[in-house]
Write an enzyme that holds these catalytic residues in place. Structure first.
Site, short mmCIF file in Angstrom:
data_model
loop_
_atom_site.label_atom_id
_atom_site.label_comp_id
_atom_site.label_asym_id
_atom_site.label_seq_id
_atom_site.Cartn_x
_atom_site.Cartn_y
_atom_site.Cartn_z
N PRO A 1 0.81 -1.22 0.00
CA PRO A 1 0.00 0.00 0.00
C PRO A 1 0.84 1.27 0.00
CG PRO A 1 -0.10 -1.10 2.14
CD PRO A 1 0.58 -2.05 1.20
N GLU B 1 3.76 -7.33 8.61
CA GLU B 1 4.05 -5.91 8.42
C GLU B 1 4.89 -5.64 7.17
OE1 GLU B 1 2.80 -3.39 10.40
OE2 GLU B 1 1.63 -5.08 11.16
N ARG C 1 -3.61 -9.49 -20.06
CA ARG C 1 -4.58 -9.24 -21.13
C ARG C 1 -4.03 -8.30 -22.20
NH1 ARG C 1 -7.71 -4.66 -20.74
NH2 ARG C 1 -9.55 -5.68 -21.58
N ASP D 1 -10.82 0.72 -23.52
CA ASP D 1 -10.95 0.50 -22.09
C ASP D 1 -10.83 1.81 -21.32
OD1 ASP D 1 -11.16 -2.21 -22.36
OD2 ASP D 1 -9.09 -2.65 -21.84
#
Length: 277
Positions: free
Chosen positions: A92, A119, A161, A176
């Site tokens: 993150p 962590e 893809r 897209d």
């Protein structure tokens, strides 16, 4: 393309055997290798984590298993002819994963994923490998997961893809959301299929007109409409030169106007005064 994933939960990566990714593997377009990190532990408990220096809650993944695992994976890849590896660290605290980054990664021949738990991985591991090969720290969103395996699945599907021959129609990803080019900062609009009437709901007449120019314009306008409604931040950052005359007319109808004072702040558009959101 070769993909290696080092994880303490190999079973989490089973979805890589199905759908487009699974078919690409079966055709030999993707060589996916999943490795159990615990194979590189040397105590009877197969320990991969320890308490953090400096104190605090949680555990940190140890250097030794990760270093030995990555050394082995790299040696095996080089031996079988793989080239130009890059390590992908789902975290993150990483760089946001975007369609632009997916395109960049799809052009690399070998990706090694290191999904962490607890962590995270002792920082020295990635600092060490970054001296030899590219290391991408990548975030799939502003939230925290129990582990990085779900992020690996997201990134792999977005990248795979884009590889030649993986999609049945090579043009499928051209329009897209976020696709490079005209859609780079827009969300794709709504789509429809048969029947033409369902539960009293019609599809837009323009889609039945056969007029490709009008259909293209309608789809562009719907992309602008959806983006202004769901992701106004994307519109704010768009350079006005990215939009043609018809785009600007639609944006005006939707209550947007160029912001001449916003450029120093990374903002180019603003909602027109007096227009309700």
């Amino acid at each position: 393309m070769r993909l290696d994933v080092v994880t303490i939960f190999p079973e989490y990566l089973e979805p890589l055997n199905v759908s487009l990714v699974g078919k690409a593997r079966a055709r030999g377009q993707l060589n996916v290798q999943v490795h159990d990190l615990r194979a590189w532990t040397y105590d009877r408990h197969n320990t991969v984590d320890d308490t953090p220096y400096g104190g605090g809650p949680g555990m940190v993944m140890k250097t030794e298993p990760w270093g030995d695992a990555l050394d082995t994976v790299l040696a095996d890849g080089y031996e079988t002819g793989a080239q130009a590896p890059a390590i992908i660290v789902p975290t993150p605290s990483g760089r946001p994963f975007t369609q632009e980054l997916a395109v960049e990664l799809s052009e690399r021949p070998w990706l090694i994923f290191t999904p962490a738990r607890y962590e995270g991985i002792d920082r020295r591991v990635m600092d060490e490998y970054a001296t030899r090969i590219p290391v991408y720290e990548v975030s799939i969103g502003d939230y925290v997961l129990a582990g990085g395996e779900a992020a690996v699945l997201v990134i792999t599907e977005a990248v795979a893809r884009l590889l030649p021959g993986v999609l049945g129609n090579a043009e499928s990803h051209r329009d897209d959301s976020f696709a490079p080019g005209a859609m780079a900062s827009l969300l794709e609009g709504p789509v429809y299929t048969k029947p033409p009437v369902w539960r009293g709901r019609d599809i837009p007449d323009v889609l039945l007109s056969g007029h490709h120019g009008k259909i293209s314009r309608w789809r562009r306008d719907e992309a602008l409409r959806r983006t202004t409604a769901h992701r106004p931040d994307l519109i704010e950052r768009c350079d006005p030169k990215a939009f043609d005359k018809k785009d600007r007319e639609m944006l005006s109808i939707l209550g947007w106007e160029p912001d001449p004072a916003g450029e120093p702040y990374g903002r180019f558009w603003r909602r027109a005064e007096g227009v309700e959101e």
